[in-house]
Design a protein around this motif. Structure first.
Motif, short mmCIF file in Angstrom:
data_model
loop_
_atom_site.label_atom_id
_atom_site.label_comp_id
_atom_site.label_asym_id
_atom_site.label_seq_id
_atom_site.Cartn_x
_atom_site.Cartn_y
_atom_site.Cartn_z
N GLY A 89 -13.81 -40.72 -19.08
CA GLY A 89 -15.03 -40.94 -18.32
C GLY A 89 -16.09 -39.88 -18.59
N GLN A 90 -15.64 -38.65 -18.92
CA GLN A 90 -16.60 -37.58 -19.21
C GLN A 90 -17.37 -37.90 -20.50
OE1 GLN A 90 -17.13 -34.36 -17.52
NE2 GLN A 90 -16.30 -35.64 -15.91
N GLU B 26 -17.77 -40.90 -21.70
CA GLU B 26 -18.54 -42.11 -21.46
C GLU B 26 -19.84 -41.79 -20.71
OE1 GLU B 26 -16.43 -45.03 -19.18
OE2 GLU B 26 -16.59 -46.48 -20.81
N SER B 27 -19.72 -40.94 -19.67
CA SER B 27 -20.93 -40.67 -18.90
C SER B 27 -21.90 -39.83 -19.74
CB SER B 27 -20.62 -40.01 -17.57
OG SER B 27 -20.09 -38.74 -17.75
N ALA B 28 -21.37 -38.91 -20.55
CA ALA B 28 -22.26 -38.13 -21.41
C ALA B 28 -22.96 -39.06 -22.41
CB ALA B 28 -21.47 -37.07 -22.15
N GLU B 29 -22.19 -39.98 -22.95
CA GLU B 29 -22.76 -40.92 -23.92
C GLU B 29 -23.85 -41.76 -23.27
OE1 GLU B 29 -19.60 -43.01 -25.83
OE2 GLU B 29 -20.97 -44.02 -27.21
N SER B 30 -23.60 -42.19 -22.03
CA SER B 30 -24.59 -43.03 -21.37
C SER B 30 -25.81 -42.22 -20.94
CB SER B 30 -23.98 -43.76 -20.17
OG SER B 30 -23.85 -42.88 -19.09
N LEU B 31 -25.68 -40.89 -20.95
CA LEU B 31 -26.86 -40.05 -20.66
C LEU B 31 -27.53 -39.60 -21.96
CD1 LEU B 31 -25.46 -37.83 -17.78
CD2 LEU B 31 -27.37 -39.40 -17.59
N ALA B 32 -27.19 -40.29 -23.05
CA ALA B 32 -27.83 -40.09 -24.34
C ALA B 32 -27.43 -38.77 -25.01
CB ALA B 32 -29.36 -40.20 -24.24
N PHE B 33 -26.32 -38.17 -24.61
CA PHE B 33 -25.84 -36.99 -25.31
C PHE B 33 -25.24 -37.43 -26.64
CE2 PHE B 33 -26.05 -35.10 -21.15
CZ PHE B 33 -26.18 -33.74 -21.37
N SER B 34 -25.50 -36.65 -27.69
CA SER B 34 -24.84 -36.95 -28.97
C SER B 34 -23.39 -36.48 -28.87
CB SER B 34 -25.55 -36.22 -30.10
OG SER B 34 -25.38 -34.83 -29.92
N ARG B 35 -22.58 -36.89 -29.83
CA ARG B 35 -21.17 -36.52 -29.80
C ARG B 35 -21.00 -35.00 -29.89
NH1 ARG B 35 -15.77 -38.26 -30.90
NH2 ARG B 35 -14.75 -36.73 -32.20
N ILE C 66 -20.13 -30.23 -22.73
CA ILE C 66 -19.40 -30.87 -21.62
C ILE C 66 -17.88 -30.77 -21.79
CG2 ILE C 66 -18.98 -33.09 -20.48
CD1 ILE C 66 -22.09 -33.52 -21.33
#
Lengths: 307, 245
Positions: free
Chosen positions: A203-204, A206-215, A222
Motif C-alpha cells: 500500500g505504501q 501504491e499510495s506513493a505511486e498514486s501521488l505521482a512519486f517516481s519509483r 518513503i
C-alpha cells in the motif's frame, strides 16, 4: 471436544490480539515465553542468521572460567616463574594491539560489506530481471559459502600487489582477509535490505505511486526511511557475528589477537597458561560485543514488525 | 457536456481470471458516481485502472486530456496522477512523516511547488478536514478516521480534478465513518468530481448523481440512486440490495 475447540479459538484470539498490538490481557502463564520464542524465531528467519544474545550470565561464566584457568596456571607455577597475573599483565599491551586490530578489521569489513551489500540489495529488487537474477545469485553464493573458504579464496586468489599507472602497491594479507570477511557481510546486508524493502506493505508503494512519486523517489523518500528501523537490528547482529569471526584471519596469518596469543603462549612455554589466556581473550570479545548484542535485542523488540 | 472521465469497454485479466469484462461509463465534470457491488466484482480494479495503477488489456479510458491506456513512461503516468488522485481503504499514510508532512510531501517534491505556499495550503486542507490540531501528529497517533481524513487532505494537496475513493470507510469504526463521509460531502459541495467505491448505501443514495451496480466484471445496472435503490430492474441487483439494505 467442543470445549477444547472453543479454548483453542480463544487462544488464537488472544495471541492474534497480542500480535496485532491491541494489548491483550489475562494471558495464560506460558504465553509470554512462547511468544518471545516465536518472535525470536521469526526474527532469525527474517535475518537469516542466528541472533547473538550474550546474556550477562555468560560473562560471569567466562569470568569463572578465567579464574579457574588462573588457578590451574598458578598451581603449575614453579618458583622461577612469575605469577600468572604478572604474566598476563606483561602480555596485555601486545594482546590489546592485536584486539584493536581485530576491531579495525571488523569495522573496515563491515563498512565495505555494508556499502557493497546495499548496492547488491538494490540490484536484487531491480525492475530488470537479469540484474535481479544476477544479484540474487551473487547474494546466495556468498551468503551460503563457509566464511573460512571465502577467506582462503581471497588470500590465495587476490594478487599480493597491484600496479596502477606504473606504481606498484602491495596488498598486505590483512587487507585480503578484510575483503574475504566483507564478502559474506555484503551478501547478508544485501539480503537484509531486500527483506526490509519487501516487508514494507504494498500500500505504501501504491499510495506513493498514486501521488505521482517516481519509483526512485518512492524508494528514497518513503520506503528506505521505513526500512532503516527494520534493518538496524539484523545489521548490528551481523556486526557482532563479524567481530567474533575476525579471529578466523589468524588462520591465514594476520597478526590479530589469536595469532598474538599463541605467540605469547609459545614464548612462555607453559601449557598451564592455555585456559587462562584464551578465556581472557574470550572475555574481551564478550565485553565488546555484549552492549552491541543487548542493544540489538532491545531495538529488535522496539521496532518489531507485527505480521 | 464533455465527460471528464470516459471509460469504454474496458477489459482486464489477471492471468486467466478476467476481472473486468467490458465496462463502460461516463462521468461529467463535477459529477459524483458511486460504484457498488459484491466483493471481487472488479470495483477496486476499475478505480486502479482509471489512474493507471493497473494497466488494462483492451478498451479505452480517457481522463481529461489523457488516454490512460496509451501512457507508457513513468513521466506520462505521473502527469496523469496530478489530475487524478486516489484515497485507499487502508489509508496508506507514510508512517515516518507527520500529518502535515504527509500532506506536503507530494506537492513539494513532485510538483516542486514553493514550500511556504504548500505549507499554507496543507494547513488549510487539514483545517478543512477538521484536523488542524493534529498537524504534528504521526499517523500512528491518529485514529483510523483521522488517518483517512489526512489521506484525503494529502490527495487534495495535489489539486486533482478527479478524486477516486476506494472503500475508504470499510476499515473504520462505525463512529468514525461519519466524520470521513462529512469530509466527502464537503468536497462534493465544492464541485469535485468523485468516483466512490463504497458499501455505504445510504451515503451513496444521498450523495451520488449516478450509482453503478457491478457484478462479475460487468455493470449490471446503473442510474440515479432513487431509481437503482427503489426500483432495481435486474434480479441480481434486487438480490444484492436485499442482502445489504
Amino acid at each position: 471436544m467442543i470445549r477444547l475447540k472453543q479454548k483453542s479459538k480463544e487462544h488464537w484470539w488472544i495471541t492474534s490480539r497480542r500480535r496485532t498490538g491491541d494489548g491483550g490481557t489475562d494471558l495464560p502463564v506460558l504465553l509470554p515465553p512462547a511468544q518471545a520464542l516465536t518472535r525470536s524465531a521469526r526474527a532469525e528467519r527474517a535475518w537469516g542468521f542466528y541472533t547473538v544474545r550474550l546474556p550477562w550470565q555468560l560473562g560471569l561464566m567466562l569470568l569463572a572460567l578465567f579464574a579457574a584457568g588462573c588457578g590451574i596456571a598458578q598451581a603449575q607455577t614453579t618458583a622461577n616463574h612469575p605469577s600468572i597475573f604478572a604474566t598476563i599483565w606483561k602480555w596485555t599491551p601486545l594482546l590489546l594491539t592485536g584486539f584493536l586490530f581485530n576491531l579495525f578489521i571488523s569495522v573496515l569489513a563491515m563498512s565495505i560489506g555494508t556499502v557493497s551489500g546495499a548496492l547488491l540489495g538494490f540490484a536484487q529488487i531491480s525492475r530488470s530481471s537479469p540484474v535481479r537474477k544476477a544479484a540474487w545469485f551473487v547474494t546466495q553464493f556468498f551468503r551460503n559459502a563457509p566464511w573460512l573458504v571465502l577467506l582462503f579464496y581471497c588470500m590465495f586468489l587476490l594478487p599480493f600487489q597491484v600496479t596502477v599507472f606504473g606504481v606498484t602497491v602491495p596488498i598486505p594479507g590483512w587487507v585480503k582477509a578484510t575483503i574475504g570477511l566483507a564478502l559474506p557481510v555484503m551478501a547478508n546486508v544485501s539480503e537484509i535490505l531486500r527483506g526490509a524493502v519487501q516487508s514494507i506493505p504494498a500500500g505504501q508503494w501504491e499510495s506513493a505511486e498514486s501521488l505521482a512519486f517516481s519509483r526512485a523517489r518512492t524508494m528514497w523518500m518513503i520506503i528506505l526511511p521505513q526500512c532503516i528501523k527494520r534493518m538496524l537490528p539484523p545489521w548490528m547482529n551481523m556486526y557482532s557475528i563479524l567481530t567474533m569471526a575476525t579471529v578466523l584471519t589468524s588462520i591465514v596469518g594476520v597478526a590479530e589477537i589469536m595469532t598474538l596469543t599463541s605467540r605469547a603462549l609459545s614464548a612462555e612455554n607453559r601449557p598451564g597458561l592455555l585456559l587462562a589466556f584464551y578465556s581472557y581473550v574470550l572475555f574481551w570479545f564478550f565485553i565488546y560485543c555484549y552492549p552491541i548484542a543487548r542493544w540489538t535485542l532491545y531495538l529488535e523488540a522496539k521496532y518489531k514488525v507485527d505480521t | 457536456m464533455q465527460p471528464i472521465v470516459s471509460i469504454r469497454d474496458v477489459r482486464k485479466s489477471f492471468g486467466s481470471l478476467e476481472i473486468l469484462k467490458g465496462v463502460s461509463l461516463d462521468i461529467p465534470k463535477g459529477g459524483v458516481v458511486c460504484i457498488i457491488g459484491p466483493s471481487g466484482s472488479g470495483k477496486s480494479t476499475l478505480l486502479r485502472c482509471i489512474n493507471g495503477l493497473v494497466t488494462i488489456n483492451s478498451g479505452s479510458i480517457r481522463v481529461g486530456n489523457f488516454d490512460v491506456q496509451s501512457l507508457k513512461t513513468d513521466e506520462q503516468k505521473i502527469a496523469l496522477r496530478k489530475v487524478v488522485s486516489m484515497v485507499f481503504q487502508q489509508y496508506n499514510l507514510f508512517p515516518h512523516k507527520t500529518a502535515l508532512q504527509n500532506v506536503m510531501m507530494a506537492p513539494v517534491h513532485v510538483l516542486r511547488e514553493n514550500k511556504d505556499e504548500v505549507h499554507a495550503r496543507a494547513v488549510a486542507l487539514l483545517e478543512k478536514v477538521g484536523l488542524a490540531a493534529k498537524a504534528d501528529s504521526y499517523p500512528g497517533e491518529l485514529s483510523g478516521g483521522q488517518q483517512q481524513r489526512v489521506a484525503i487532505a494529502r490527495s487534495l494537496a495535489m489539486r486533482p480534478e478527479v478524486m477516486l475513493f476506494d472503500e475508504i470507510t470499510a476499515a473504520l469504526d462505525p463512529e468514525t465513518v461519519k466524520e470521513v463521509l462529512n469530509t466527502i460531502r464537503g468536497l462534493v459541495k465544492d464541485g469535485m468530481t468523485c468516483i466512490l467505491v463504497t458499501h455505504e448505501m445510504r451515503f451513496a443514495r444521498e450523495i451520488a448523481d449516478d450509482v453503478y451496480f457491478t457484478d462479475g466484471g460487468v455493470i449490471v445496472e446503473s442510474g440515479p440512486p432513487a431509481d437503482l435503490f427503489d426500483r432495481p430492474q435486474h434480479e441480481r441487483t434486487r438480490a444484492f440490495l436485499s442482502q445489504i439494505l
